[in-house]
Design a protein around this motif. Structure first.
Motif, mmCIF file in Angstrom:
data_model
loop_
_atom_site.group_PDB
_atom_site.id
_atom_site.type_symbol
_atom_site.label_atom_id
_atom_site.label_comp_id
_atom_site.label_asym_id
_atom_site.label_seq_id
_atom_site.Cartn_x
_atom_site.Cartn_y
_atom_site.Cartn_z
ATOM 1 N N GLN A 34 0.838 -1.197 0.000
ATOM 2 C CA GLN A 34 0.000 0.000 0.000
ATOM 3 C C GLN A 34 0.880 1.256 0.000
ATOM 4 N N THR A 35 0.651 2.102 -0.996
ATOM 5 C CA THR A 35 1.469 3.290 -1.184
ATOM 6 C C THR A 35 1.498 4.178 0.057
ATOM 7 N N GLU A 36 0.362 4.423 0.660
ATOM 8 C CA GLU A 36 0.305 5.289 1.847
ATOM 9 C C GLU A 36 1.151 4.749 2.989
ATOM 10 N N LYS A 37 1.036 3.456 3.223
ATOM 11 C CA LYS A 37 1.807 2.836 4.304
ATOM 12 C C LYS A 37 3.305 2.824 3.966
ATOM 13 N N TYR A 38 3.621 2.580 2.686
ATOM 14 C CA TYR A 38 5.020 2.594 2.261
ATOM 15 C C TYR A 38 5.645 3.938 2.620
ATOM 16 N N TRP A 39 4.956 5.026 2.256
ATOM 17 C CA TRP A 39 5.520 6.354 2.503
ATOM 18 C C TRP A 39 5.559 6.687 3.978
ATOM 19 N N ALA A 40 4.648 6.155 4.754
ATOM 20 C CA ALA A 40 4.699 6.361 6.209
ATOM 21 C C ALA A 40 5.949 5.684 6.785
ATOM 22 N N HIS A 41 6.219 4.449 6.333
ATOM 23 C CA HIS A 41 7.427 3.735 6.781
ATOM 24 C C HIS A 41 8.684 4.436 6.282
ATOM 25 N N TYR A 42 8.645 4.880 5.032
ATOM 26 C CA TYR A 42 9.801 5.568 4.449
ATOM 27 C C TYR A 42 10.121 6.835 5.249
ATOM 28 N N ASN A 43 9.089 7.621 5.535
ATOM 29 C CA ASN A 43 9.301 8.862 6.291
ATOM 30 C C ASN A 43 9.777 8.583 7.711
ATOM 31 N N ALA A 44 9.323 7.481 8.297
ATOM 32 C CA ALA A 44 9.807 7.098 9.628
ATOM 33 C C ALA A 44 11.297 6.726 9.560
ATOM 34 N N LEU A 45 11.700 6.017 8.503
ATOM 35 C CA LEU A 45 13.118 5.684 8.311
ATOM 36 C C LEU A 45 13.929 6.957 8.103
ATOM 37 N N LYS A 46 13.416 7.853 7.300
ATOM 38 C CA LYS A 46 14.118 9.119 7.048
ATOM 39 C C LYS A 46 14.297 9.899 8.355
ATOM 40 N N ASP A 47 13.247 9.983 9.144
ATOM 41 C CA ASP A 47 13.330 10.665 10.441
ATOM 42 C C ASP A 47 14.352 9.988 11.350
ATOM 43 N N TYR A 48 14.366 8.668 11.334
ATOM 44 C CA TYR A 48 15.326 7.920 12.150
ATOM 45 C C TYR A 48 16.758 8.238 11.715
ATOM 46 N N CYS A 49 16.996 8.264 10.405
ATOM 47 C CA CYS A 49 18.328 8.585 9.881
ATOM 48 C C CYS A 49 18.753 9.991 10.310
ATOM 49 N N GLU A 50 17.849 10.933 10.184
ATOM 50 C CA GLU A 50 18.144 12.319 10.584
ATOM 51 C C GLU A 50 18.438 12.401 12.080
ATOM 52 N N THR A 51 17.658 11.708 12.889
ATOM 53 C CA THR A 51 17.859 11.709 14.337
ATOM 54 C C THR A 51 19.232 11.131 14.691
ATOM 55 N N GLN A 52 19.586 10.032 14.050
ATOM 56 C CA GLN A 52 20.902 9.428 14.289
ATOM 57 C C GLN A 52 22.012 10.395 13.886
ATOM 58 N N SER A 53 21.844 11.034 12.750
ATOM 59 C CA SER A 53 22.844 11.989 12.263
ATOM 60 C C SER A 53 23.003 13.155 13.228
ATOM 61 N N LEU A 54 21.888 13.710 13.661
ATOM 62 C CA LEU A 54 21.935 14.831 14.602
ATOM 63 C C LEU A 54 22.529 14.411 15.943
ATOM 64 N N GLY A 55 22.413 13.142 16.279
ATOM 65 C CA GLY A 55 22.981 12.612 17.508
ATOM 66 C C GLY A 55 24.452 12.247 17.381
ATOM 67 N N GLY A 56 25.047 12.568 16.239
ATOM 68 C CA GLY A 56 26.473 12.314 16.045
ATOM 69 C C GLY A 56 26.815 10.963 15.455
ATOM 70 N N HIS A 57 25.818 10.232 15.008
ATOM 71 C CA HIS A 57 26.068 8.912 14.419
ATOM 72 C C HIS A 57 25.657 8.935 12.942
ATOM 73 N N ASP A 58 26.436 9.663 12.158
ATOM 74 C CA ASP A 58 26.140 9.827 10.726
ATOM 75 C C ASP A 58 26.825 8.723 9.938
ATOM 76 N N HIS A 59 26.262 7.541 9.959
ATOM 77 C CA HIS A 59 26.863 6.349 9.354
ATOM 78 C C HIS A 59 26.374 6.170 7.921
ATOM 79 N N PRO A 60 27.261 5.757 6.994
ATOM 80 C CA PRO A 60 26.841 5.565 5.596
ATOM 81 C C PRO A 60 25.715 4.550 5.428
ATOM 82 N N PHE A 61 25.646 3.567 6.312
ATOM 83 C CA PHE A 61 24.591 2.560 6.250
ATOM 84 C C PHE A 61 23.202 3.193 6.288
ATOM 85 N N LEU A 62 23.056 4.241 7.089
ATOM 86 C CA LEU A 62 21.769 4.922 7.207
ATOM 87 C C LEU A 62 21.328 5.482 5.860
ATOM 88 N N TRP A 63 22.207 6.256 5.254
ATOM 89 C CA TRP A 63 21.856 6.980 4.023
ATOM 90 C C TRP A 63 21.796 6.063 2.818
#
Length: 152
Positions: A34-63
């Motif tokens: 389901q497209t809506e759910k896909y984008w909800a999960h995608y945005n949650a992953l994106k937010d998680y990556c940003e949070t990790q980066s802002l917390g000083g853990h900017d790992h290539p695996f995230l991006w």
């Protein structure tokens, strides 16, 4: 070991909880129809990556992971470039190879064959020291198919 090197090495260590969390998102995304759910999960992953980066853990695996689930090559390329920038440590070779190969595939799909070849060659050069034979094979196939296409 000089301090700079220690910092680079420790930066490439991927925390188990980060890997597990990203893999949870990856599983959700890979299995979502389901497209809506896909984008909800995608945005949650994106937010998680940003949070990790802002917390000083900017790992290539995230991006790289976020780039892998980005459906538009124009949006994925900056994510892969960010991942590549974060993969500068000596022990990040495997990340650099897979990220460069992902960039090569994106550029090929966009019809930018010169950039595709440039990234694929860079991935191939660095992959020679890796034990990941499957990835090396995929890069070789990519380069061979690009060569055969240019002869027509």
């Amino acid at each position: 070991m000089p301090r700079e090197v220690k910092e680079k090495v420790s930066r490439m260590e991927l925390k188990t909880e980060v890997w597990e969390r990203v893999m949870e998102f990856a599983s959700l995304l890979a299995n979502e129809d389901q497209t809506e759910k896909y984008w909800a999960h995608y945005n949650a992953l994106k937010d998680y990556c940003e949070t990790q980066s802002l917390g000083g853990h900017d790992h290539p695996f995230l991006w790289e992971s976020l780039g892998d689930f980005t459906t538009d090559d124009n949006a994925a390329i900056p994510l892969y470039l960010r991942a590549l920038g974060a993969a500068s440590a000596d022990d990040a070779r495997e990340y650099r190879v897979s990220i460069r190969f992902a960039l090569a595939e994106c550029y090929r799909r966009k019809g930018q064959e010169d950039l595709a070849r440039e990234y694929a060659i860079a991935a191939d050069d660095e992959a020679r020291d890796l034990n990941d034979l499957e990835l090396r094979r995929e890069i070789s196939k990519f380069l061979l198919s690009q060569k055969s296409q240019s002869h027509f």
